[in-house]
Write an enzyme that holds these catalytic residues in place. Structure first.
Site, PDB file in Angstrom:
ATOM      1  N   ASP A   1       0.857  -1.183   0.000  1.00 48.18           N
ATOM      2  CA  ASP A   1       0.000   0.000   0.000  1.00 48.18           C
ATOM      3  C   ASP A   1       0.892   1.232   0.000  1.00 48.18           C
ATOM      4  O   ASP A   1       1.790   1.367   0.844  1.00 48.18           O
ATOM      5  CB  ASP A   1      -0.904   0.015   1.231  1.00 48.18           C
ATOM      6  CG  ASP A   1      -2.049  -0.987   1.124  1.00 48.18           C
ATOM      7  OD1 ASP A   1      -2.108  -1.708   0.104  1.00 48.18           O
ATOM      8  OD2 ASP A   1      -2.873  -1.048   2.056  1.00 48.18           O
TER       9      ASP A   1
ATOM     10  N   HIS B   1       3.620  -2.244   3.352  1.00 46.20           N
ATOM     11  CA  HIS B   1       3.520  -0.821   3.042  1.00 46.20           C
ATOM     12  C   HIS B   1       4.899  -0.321   2.605  1.00 46.20           C
ATOM     13  O   HIS B   1       5.881  -0.519   3.333  1.00 46.20           O
ATOM     14  CB  HIS B   1       3.041  -0.021   4.253  1.00 46.20           C
ATOM     15  CG  HIS B   1       1.694  -0.425   4.746  1.00 46.20           C
ATOM     16  ND1 HIS B   1       1.492  -1.550   5.526  1.00 46.20           N
ATOM     17  CD2 HIS B   1       0.474   0.139   4.566  1.00 46.20           C
ATOM     18  CE1 HIS B   1       0.196  -1.665   5.808  1.00 46.20           C
ATOM     19  NE2 HIS B   1      -0.434  -0.657   5.247  1.00 46.20           N
TER      20      HIS B   1
END
Length: 296
Positions: free
Chosen positions: A86, A233
């Site tokens: 992400d 992430h």
């Protein structure tokens, strides 16, 4: 007089401290909301994972979810898994991550917010050029279950159009911010040409517990198995440093990395009660007590 001033100052200090504490608590609740959603929806429970750590073999006997679910993992007999990042904040380690992925010839999926796309357009182009999936993570990273269908569409298509203008590519994968969704969001995403994607293995890299924690959390995760989708992430503090060992360890376990677009069945709405997507084919349609929606 001095006694009064002490109490006044102490009261102000206490109020300030309580305010700061409340901000921290609210932030923590927001960040962990999506992580808890996985357990709430009973996705990929231990019963579905064999003692060897591989997902249970493909089966035509499963219960289709009565509610609209994103894809948490995929039913496949092959030892294929997907690594996803992400991209909503930070960019310091993106180049390092890309170089490690190139070194091991691993292709992954990046879910990008509109703000990230606007801030780092050259990196969006680089991700596309190197053969990775480009995924939509909404324009403003809102809790989209609180939005109307039209607002959801705006959040999706705003990023979609930006990425298409930069790369010429049409994105088809969407990850809801915080893992927060409802029927309206999943339906709207589908109408916009998107499959909604969650995860069944969370690296917890966003907690900044360190390199060893990330590797252990993923590689020893009770849900890890065939068709797993791993959440990371690119802006987390230790992710880039953990990535190389993460890749080699999972390969040593026999797993092959593929981008999410190659893991899922793009035209299948067959998602069971645990969030596992199944192929939509003639054998499934005949054996299951429901109609295969994408079957022509």
């Amino acid at each position: 007089m001095k006694h009064f001033k002490f109490h006044s100052d102490f009261g102000s200090f206490l109020q300030c401290g309580l305010f700061i504490l409340s901000v921290i608590l609210i932030s923590g609740i927001s960040i962990s909301y999506g992580q808890n959603r996985l357990e709430k929806d009973s996705v990929a429970t231990q019963a579905d994972i064999s003692p060897s750590g591989s997902a249970a073999p493909s089966s035509n006997t499963y219960s289709k979810s009565p509610k609209k679910l994103p894809i948490y993992c995929v039913d496949t007999p092959e030892k294929k898994i997907s690594l996803s990042f992400d991209a909503a904040w930070g960019n310091e380690d993106t180049q390092k991550i890309m170089d490690i992925l190139d070194k091991y010839k691993v292709h992954v999926t990046f879910f990008m917010t509109g703000g990230w796309v606007e801030s780092y357009p050259d990196d969006v182009k680089m991700i596309a050029k190197r053969g990775h999936d480009l995924g939509n993570h909404s324009q403003n990273h809102k809790q989209m279950s609180q939005l109307s269908a039209e607002e959801c569409k705006e959040e999706l298509m705003s990023v979609h159009n930006k990425v298409k203008e930069l790369t010429g590519k049409e994105m088809t994968l969407f990850r809801p911010p915080y893992g927060d969704y409802n029927d309206t969001l999943v339906t709207t995403a589908k109408e916009c040409g998107y499959n909604a994607i969650q995860w069944d293995v969370d690296s917890l890299d966003w907690k900044d517990y360190g390199v060893d924690s990330i590797i252990k959390t993923v590689c020893e995760h009770k849900h890890l198995g065939n068709g797993s989708i791993i959440l990371c992430h690119n802006g987390a503090k230790y992710t880039a440093d953990a990535l190389e060992t993460l890749i080699t360890t999972l390969r040593d376990k026999g797993y092959e990395f593929v981008p999410i677009s190659e893991l899922i069945y793009p035209d299948s709405d067959e998602i069971d009660t645990e969030g596992r997507q199944h192929p939509c084919n003639s054998s499934t349609a005949l054996s299951c007590p429901f109609i295969c929606l994408d079957k022509t």
